[in-house]
Design a protein around this motif. Structure first.
Motif, short mmCIF file in Angstrom:
data_model
loop_
_atom_site.label_atom_id
_atom_site.label_comp_id
_atom_site.label_asym_id
_atom_site.label_seq_id
_atom_site.Cartn_x
_atom_site.Cartn_y
_atom_site.Cartn_z
N ILE A 1 0.84 -1.19 0.00
CA ILE A 1 0.00 0.00 0.00
C ILE A 1 0.88 1.25 0.00
O ILE A 1 1.78 1.38 0.83
N ASP A 2 0.61 2.15 -0.92
CA ASP A 2 1.38 3.39 -1.00
C ASP A 2 1.00 4.32 0.16
O ASP A 2 -0.15 4.36 0.59
N GLY A 3 1.99 5.08 0.63
CA GLY A 3 1.72 6.10 1.62
C GLY A 3 1.91 5.67 3.05
O GLY A 3 1.64 6.47 3.97
N LEU A 4 2.37 4.44 3.29
CA LEU A 4 2.57 3.99 4.66
C LEU A 4 3.96 4.36 5.15
O LEU A 4 4.95 4.15 4.44
N LEU B 1 -7.44 -8.32 2.23
CA LEU B 1 -8.35 -7.78 1.22
C LEU B 1 -7.82 -6.45 0.71
O LEU B 1 -7.25 -5.66 1.47
N THR B 2 -7.99 -6.20 -0.58
CA THR B 2 -7.70 -4.87 -1.10
C THR B 2 -8.81 -3.93 -0.67
O THR B 2 -9.87 -4.36 -0.19
N PHE B 3 -8.60 -2.63 -0.87
CA PHE B 3 -9.66 -1.68 -0.52
C PHE B 3 -10.93 -1.98 -1.33
O PHE B 3 -12.04 -1.88 -0.81
N SER B 4 -10.76 -2.33 -2.59
CA SER B 4 -11.91 -2.64 -3.44
C SER B 4 -12.64 -3.89 -2.96
O SER B 4 -13.87 -3.93 -2.92
N GLU B 5 -11.87 -4.93 -2.60
CA GLU B 5 -12.49 -6.17 -2.13
C GLU B 5 -13.24 -5.94 -0.81
O GLU B 5 -14.34 -6.48 -0.61
N ALA B 6 -12.66 -5.14 0.07
CA ALA B 6 -13.34 -4.84 1.33
C ALA B 6 -14.61 -4.03 1.08
O ALA B 6 -15.63 -4.23 1.75
N ALA B 7 -14.56 -3.13 0.10
CA ALA B 7 -15.74 -2.33 -0.25
C ALA B 7 -16.84 -3.22 -0.81
O ALA B 7 -18.03 -3.05 -0.48
N SER C 1 -16.85 5.59 -4.81
CA SER C 1 -16.69 6.20 -3.49
C SER C 1 -16.57 5.15 -2.39
O SER C 1 -16.00 5.42 -1.33
N HIS C 2 -17.08 3.94 -2.62
CA HIS C 2 -17.02 2.90 -1.60
C HIS C 2 -15.57 2.50 -1.32
O HIS C 2 -15.19 2.30 -0.16
N ARG C 3 -14.77 2.36 -2.36
CA ARG C 3 -13.36 2.04 -2.17
C ARG C 3 -12.66 3.14 -1.38
O ARG C 3 -11.85 2.87 -0.49
N GLN C 4 -12.99 4.38 -1.71
CA GLN C 4 -12.37 5.52 -1.03
C GLN C 4 -12.74 5.55 0.45
O GLN C 4 -11.92 5.91 1.31
N ILE C 5 -13.98 5.17 0.76
CA ILE C 5 -14.43 5.12 2.16
C ILE C 5 -13.57 4.14 2.94
O ILE C 5 -13.10 4.44 4.06
N ILE C 6 -13.35 2.95 2.38
CA ILE C 6 -12.54 1.94 3.04
C ILE C 6 -11.11 2.44 3.23
O ILE C 6 -10.51 2.27 4.31
N ARG C 7 -10.56 3.05 2.21
CA ARG C 7 -9.19 3.56 2.30
C ARG C 7 -9.05 4.61 3.40
O ARG C 7 -8.10 4.59 4.19
N GLU C 8 -10.01 5.53 3.46
CA GLU C 8 -9.97 6.58 4.49
C GLU C 8 -10.11 5.99 5.88
O GLU C 8 -9.44 6.43 6.83
N GLU C 9 -10.99 5.01 6.03
CA GLU C 9 -11.15 4.36 7.34
C GLU C 9 -9.86 3.66 7.75
O GLU C 9 -9.47 3.70 8.92
N PHE C 10 -9.20 3.01 6.80
CA PHE C 10 -7.95 2.30 7.10
C PHE C 10 -6.89 3.28 7.62
O PHE C 10 -6.27 3.03 8.66
N PHE C 11 -6.72 4.41 6.95
CA PHE C 11 -5.71 5.37 7.37
C PHE C 11 -6.11 6.08 8.66
O PHE C 11 -5.25 6.48 9.45
N ARG C 12 -7.41 6.26 8.89
CA ARG C 12 -7.85 6.83 10.17
C ARG C 12 -7.60 5.89 11.33
O ARG C 12 -7.39 6.32 12.46
N GLY C 13 -7.64 4.61 11.04
CA GLY C 13 -7.44 3.63 12.09
C GLY C 13 -5.98 3.39 12.44
O GLY C 13 -5.69 2.86 13.52
N LEU C 14 -5.06 3.79 11.58
CA LEU C 14 -3.65 3.53 11.84
C LEU C 14 -3.11 4.21 13.10
O LEU C 14 -2.36 3.58 13.86
N PRO C 15 -3.46 5.48 13.38
CA PRO C 15 -2.99 6.07 14.66
C PRO C 15 -3.50 5.29 15.87
O PRO C 15 -2.78 5.16 16.87
N LEU C 16 -4.74 4.79 15.81
CA LEU C 16 -5.27 3.98 16.90
C LEU C 16 -4.47 2.68 17.04
O LEU C 16 -4.19 2.23 18.15
#
Length: 220
Positions: free
Chosen positions: A74-77, A153-159, A192-207
């Protein structure tokens, strides 16, 4: 054209085709040690060194393909994010250890027999306890982090798993002289569903980083 000339022409064409066939490159045999195309569709594999620890130090004795978690691509990690994801995945893998497989490990360096089974039970219990402790800190984002970091799962598969999918026709141009063909692929119902999953994933990383920190300090 006389019959003899016709037969001669056919023979010449047959010889020419055979000559072209002989010149055609042979398909390379698949390497039995590499993952199959089907395996590569469902996971990422990387070739790594097999290291044996001896009295003189670490010695590379060969290479092997090993399954790599998808989040590694995943890019950006950043470094801290990857460390947290690897620790999280390690706890999960430990919790999934096979007690039977470890008990049947009779290699010279393997922990065979009842001792191996007990060690496996202890490791599995520790992994499960650690995993529960981490996931209690992730709140509602645990489902997204679990899908991507643990289930590969990829972001698309999770979506698609959450919101459903739609069929899309794609043109497969193929390779070599193979004619293009239409194939049907599954895609998220909305981009937009894939983007939602991606944003949730990156929001969860600090936690996740905060959740694994006490365990990492204890391990060090």
């Amino acid at each position: 054209m006389p019959k003899s000339d016709t037969l001669a022409a056919i023979a010449a064409q047959t010889k020419q085709r055979a000559s072209r066939k002989d010149r055609a490159p042979r398909a390379e045999k698949a390497n039995p040690f590499e993952p199959t195309p089907e395996q590569r569709e469902h996971a990422v594999y990387v070739e790594q060194d097999i290291v044996d620890v001896k009295a003189k130090g670490r010695v590379t004795i060969g290479k092997a393909y090993r399954k790599q978690p998808r989040f590694e691509t995943i890019d950006g990690l950043g470094t801290e994010q990857l460390k947290a994801l690897r620790f999280y995945r390690g706890a999960f893998d430990m919790s999934e250890m096979s007690e039977t497989k470890c008990a049947l490990d009779v290699r010279p360096r393997g922990a065979a027999g009842s001792h191996g089974a007990i060690s496996a039970i202890e490791a599995r219990s520790f992994g499960a306890t650690t995993l529960r402790g981490i996931e209690r800190q992730l709140g509602a984002l645990v489902h997204t982090l679990r899908a991507v970091a643990l289930m590969d799962l990829t972001f698309s598969e999770a979506a698609m798993e959450r919101y459903g999918s739609r069929e899309v026709d794609w043109i497969d141009v193929g390779k070599g002289k193979r004619k293009p063909r239409t194939v049907v692929k599954l895609m998220p119902k909305s981009g937009s569903h894939r983007q939602i999953i991606r944003e949730e994933f990156f929001r969860g990383l600090p936690l996740l980083i905060a959740a694994v920190a006490p365990y990492q300090r204890g391990a060090s």
